[in-house]
Design a protein around this motif. Structure first.
Motif, PDB file in Angstrom:
ATOM      1  N   PHE A  51       0.708  -1.313  -0.204  1.00 40.66           N
ATOM      2  CA  PHE A  51      -0.222   0.206  -0.212  1.00 40.66           C
ATOM      3  C   PHE A  51       0.825   1.067   0.257  1.00 40.66           C
ATOM      4  O   PHE A  51       1.800   1.529   0.439  1.00 40.66           O
ATOM      5  CB  PHE A  51      -1.075  -0.382   1.258  1.00 40.66           C
ATOM      6  CG  PHE A  51      -1.804  -0.875   1.151  1.00 40.66           C
ATOM      7  CD1 PHE A  51      -3.980  -0.838   0.768  1.00 40.66           C
ATOM      8  CD2 PHE A  51      -1.585  -2.398   1.792  1.00 40.66           C
ATOM      9  CE1 PHE A  51      -4.320  -1.604   0.864  1.00 40.66           C
ATOM     10  CE2 PHE A  51      -2.617  -3.216   2.057  1.00 40.66           C
ATOM     11  CZ  PHE A  51      -3.604  -3.240   1.764  1.00 40.66           C
ATOM     12  N   ASP A  52       0.206   2.329  -0.926  1.00 38.95           N
ATOM     13  CA  ASP A  52       0.812   3.600   0.069  1.00 38.95           C
ATOM     14  C   ASP A  52       1.051   4.456   0.618  1.00 38.95           C
ATOM     15  O   ASP A  52      -0.073   4.433   0.909  1.00 38.95           O
ATOM     16  CB  ASP A  52       0.960   4.184  -1.550  1.00 38.95           C
ATOM     17  CG  ASP A  52       1.050   5.786  -1.464  1.00 38.95           C
ATOM     18  OD1 ASP A  52       1.809   5.760  -0.950  1.00 38.95           O
ATOM     19  OD2 ASP A  52       0.224   6.682  -2.453  1.00 38.95           O
ATOM     20  N   ASN A  63     -13.296  -2.014   0.665  1.00 36.27           N
ATOM     21  CA  ASN A  63     -13.008  -2.065  -0.753  1.00 36.27           C
ATOM     22  C   ASN A  63     -11.708  -2.020  -1.314  1.00 36.27           C
ATOM     23  O   ASN A  63     -10.981  -2.971  -1.988  1.00 36.27           O
ATOM     24  CB  ASN A  63     -14.358  -1.781  -1.968  1.00 36.27           C
ATOM     25  CG  ASN A  63     -14.465  -2.226  -3.173  1.00 36.27           C
ATOM     26  OD1 ASN A  63     -14.451  -3.560  -3.468  1.00 36.27           O
ATOM     27  ND2 ASN A  63     -14.076  -1.247  -3.975  1.00 36.27           N
ATOM     28  N   PHE A  64     -10.479  -1.375  -0.960  1.00 37.39           N
ATOM     29  CA  PHE A  64     -10.199  -0.371  -1.218  1.00 37.39           C
ATOM     30  C   PHE A  64      -8.843  -1.398  -0.549  1.00 37.39           C
ATOM     31  O   PHE A  64      -8.168  -1.865  -1.838  1.00 37.39           O
ATOM     32  CB  PHE A  64      -9.443   0.976  -0.818  1.00 37.39           C
ATOM     33  CG  PHE A  64      -8.222   1.243  -0.779  1.00 37.39           C
ATOM     34  CD1 PHE A  64      -7.173   1.316  -2.367  1.00 37.39           C
ATOM     35  CD2 PHE A  64      -7.532   0.726   0.441  1.00 37.39           C
ATOM     36  CE1 PHE A  64      -6.118   1.946  -2.309  1.00 37.39           C
ATOM     37  CE2 PHE A  64      -6.158   1.414   0.118  1.00 37.39           C
ATOM     38  CZ  PHE A  64      -5.128   1.752  -0.803  1.00 37.39           C
ATOM     39  N   LEU A  65      -9.143  -2.210   0.477  1.00 39.42           N
ATOM     40  CA  LEU A  65      -7.821  -3.316   0.947  1.00 39.42           C
ATOM     41  C   LEU A  65      -7.860  -4.710   0.264  1.00 39.42           C
ATOM     42  O   LEU A  65      -7.312  -4.783  -0.406  1.00 39.42           O
ATOM     43  CB  LEU A  65      -8.746  -3.168   2.493  1.00 39.42           C
ATOM     44  CG  LEU A  65      -8.180  -1.906   3.362  1.00 39.42           C
ATOM     45  CD1 LEU A  65      -8.752  -2.262   4.822  1.00 39.42           C
ATOM     46  CD2 LEU A  65      -6.522  -1.855   3.292  1.00 39.42           C
ATOM     47  N   ARG A  71      -4.477  -7.705  -6.278  1.00 37.72           N
ATOM     48  CA  ARG A  71      -4.080  -7.261  -7.294  1.00 37.72           C
ATOM     49  C   ARG A  71      -2.418  -8.058  -6.789  1.00 37.72           C
ATOM     50  O   ARG A  71      -1.718  -8.189  -7.912  1.00 37.72           O
ATOM     51  CB  ARG A  71      -3.974  -6.339  -7.482  1.00 37.72           C
ATOM     52  CG  ARG A  71      -5.530  -5.689  -8.012  1.00 37.72           C
ATOM     53  CD  ARG A  71      -4.924  -4.100  -8.944  1.00 37.72           C
ATOM     54  NE  ARG A  71      -4.482  -3.269  -8.261  1.00 37.72           N
ATOM     55  CZ  ARG A  71      -5.561  -2.915  -6.911  1.00 37.72           C
ATOM     56  NH1 ARG A  71      -6.731  -2.490  -7.762  1.00 37.72           N
ATOM     57  NH2 ARG A  71      -5.469  -1.832  -6.553  1.00 37.72           N
ATOM     58  N   THR A  72      -1.846  -8.406  -5.352  1.00 34.07           N
ATOM     59  CA  THR A  72      -0.654  -8.444  -5.662  1.00 34.07           C
ATOM     60  C   THR A  72      -0.213 -10.168  -6.610  1.00 34.07           C
ATOM     61  O   THR A  72       0.804 -10.450  -6.098  1.00 34.07           O
ATOM     62  CB  THR A  72      -0.003  -8.973  -4.142  1.00 34.07           C
ATOM     63  OG1 THR A  72      -1.160  -9.781  -3.308  1.00 34.07           O
ATOM     64  CG2 THR A  72      -0.626  -6.864  -4.312  1.00 34.07           C
ATOM     65  N   GLY A  73      -1.697 -10.769  -6.011  1.00 37.99           N
ATOM     66  CA  GLY A  73      -1.489 -12.011  -6.536  1.00 37.99           C
ATOM     67  C   GLY A  73      -0.559 -13.834  -5.376  1.00 37.99           C
ATOM     68  O   GLY A  73      -0.308 -13.637  -5.920  1.00 37.99           O
ATOM     69  N   LYS A  74      -0.991 -12.470  -4.556  1.00 36.23           N
ATOM     70  CA  LYS A  74       0.222 -13.865  -3.276  1.00 36.23           C
ATOM     71  C   LYS A  74      -1.140 -14.227  -3.423  1.00 36.23           C
ATOM     72  O   LYS A  74      -2.278 -14.339  -3.092  1.00 36.23           O
ATOM     73  CB  LYS A  74       0.566 -12.632  -2.345  1.00 36.23           C
ATOM     74  CG  LYS A  74       1.299 -11.773  -2.260  1.00 36.23           C
ATOM     75  CD  LYS A  74       2.597 -12.274  -2.437  1.00 36.23           C
ATOM     76  CE  LYS A  74       3.957 -11.550  -2.627  1.00 36.23           C
ATOM     77  NZ  LYS A  74       5.244 -12.632  -2.044  1.00 36.23           N
ATOM     78  N   PRO A  75      -0.710 -16.062  -1.936  1.00 29.70           N
ATOM     79  CA  PRO A  75      -1.821 -16.784  -1.964  1.00 29.70           C
ATOM     80  C   PRO A  75      -2.835 -16.022  -0.688  1.00 29.70           C
ATOM     81  O   PRO A  75      -1.805 -15.289  -0.967  1.00 29.70           O
ATOM     82  CB  PRO A  75      -1.121 -17.762  -1.542  1.00 29.70           C
ATOM     83  CG  PRO A  75       0.931 -17.341  -1.878  1.00 29.70           C
ATOM     84  CD  PRO A  75       0.344 -16.126  -2.263  1.00 29.70           C
TER      85      PRO A  75
END
Length: 321
Positions: A51-52, A63-65, A71-75
């Motif tokens: 996160f910025d 929703n933002f979180l 979008r990170t694509g992490k498990p």
């Protein structure tokens, strides 16, 4: 237009995520053990990598979180770990008057973890599996350390931190009074009050300790280093948790067909003691558990397995005719 909410410290609209995490870490540094702070510090850094840090806390929504994490694509298991820490940070901010409203966290639900949950029986080895694992090591050092962990029930951080003086052959005990935090190799107090303990060295464990001390001494002569550590790397320094964990994992996959972690060896120790009649309380004290929840779970599985073995034996007994 977003309303500027006034808290006890400052306008919430002026508070960035980076500010909040910085304040949270300052508090954690003063209130928790060094090893716990180190874990928190690295996890907070992971959050700021996702996160910025300049985003205003007042603009953060559930929703933002969720969308940013997805979008990170992490498990999902990793995302849930990050989610738990974010929740802890925001709750701390609310409790300390940096944030006026955290009701949105109720909509920040856990991510569905599609990974197969590890069954309890996968968390410890049977006696024959342990023997097979030990004979499969290509490194004598890792074989000895694995045997030591299985015979003592020590946490890996407790074992790596041991000095030679902690192995008390006169009293037949191992003094557990410290542990190492793997990421920084920093020595800290034991995990809990009950973790500070003396572990009795049964003859089999005592022999394993002597074998490790002899190996360390011979290696130190060959490599030309001096050390006070019970087990060490080839430079006389603390063993790398990552190096050992990888060696254990690779060996187990090769000879057993599944992964084994150092904590599995700790559970293996508990299960073997249970199978040999030791009480839950005695095993919990030996392991340095504050409670015996995990020990009880292992106990239920072991007793069920013993019952199945007994039934199998009875099935093959012919009493009449």
């Amino acid at each position: 237009m977003i309303e500027e909410r006034q808290t006890g410290h400052q306008k919430e609209s002026d508070l960035t995520l980076g500010n909040l995490i910085e304040k949270y870490l300052d508090f954690q540094k003063l209130s928790v053990k060094k090893s716990s702070y180190n874990s928190t510090y690295y996890l907070c850094n992971s959050i700021l990598n996702i996160f910025d840090g300049d985003i205003m806390v007042s603009r953060i929504t559930a929703n933002f979180l969720k969308e940013t994490l997805i979008r990170t694509g992490k498990p999902n298991s990793y995302l849930n770990n990050i989610r738990s820490r974010i929740n802890a940070i925001f709750r701390w901010g609310y409790e300390n008057d940096y944030i006026a409203d955290i009701s949105f966290l109720g909509k920040f639900k856990p991510f569905k973890d599609t990974m197969r949950r590890e069954k309890l029986e996968d968390k410890f080895l049977e006696s024959d599996e342990l023997q097979k694992l030990l004979s499969g090591f290509k490194s004598k050092k890792w074989e000895l350390l694995t045997k030591f962990l299985s015979l003592s029930g020590l946490r890996i951080g407790e074992a790596i931190a041991l000095n030679t003086q902690d192995i008390d052959f006169a009293k037949h005990v191992i003094h557990i009074n410290k542990r190492i935090f793997p990421a920084k190799k920093s020595i800290d107090a034991p995990k809990t009050i009950s973790s500070n303990r003396d572990v009795y060295m049964q003859p089999e464990l005592e022999k394993a300790c002597r074998d490790i001390l002899l190996f360390t001494k011979q290696e130190s002569v060959f490599k030309g280093y001096r050390t006070k550590l019970f087990v060490c790397n080839t430079h006389g320094d603390y063993v790398s948790y990552i190096v050992y964990n990888n060696a254990l994992k690779r060996t187990a996959e090769r000879v057993l067909g599944f992964e084994v972690t150092p904590h599995v060896l700790r559970h293996t120790h508990a299960s073997l003691l249970l199978a040999n009649g030791m009480t839950l309380d005695a095993i919990s004290r030996r392991l340095g558990h504050e409670d015996s929840v995990i020990t009880k779970q292992i106990y239920l599985h072991v007793t069920q397995k013993l019952k199945e073995q007994e039934e199998e034996q009875i099935k093959n007994i012919h009493i009449v005719g």
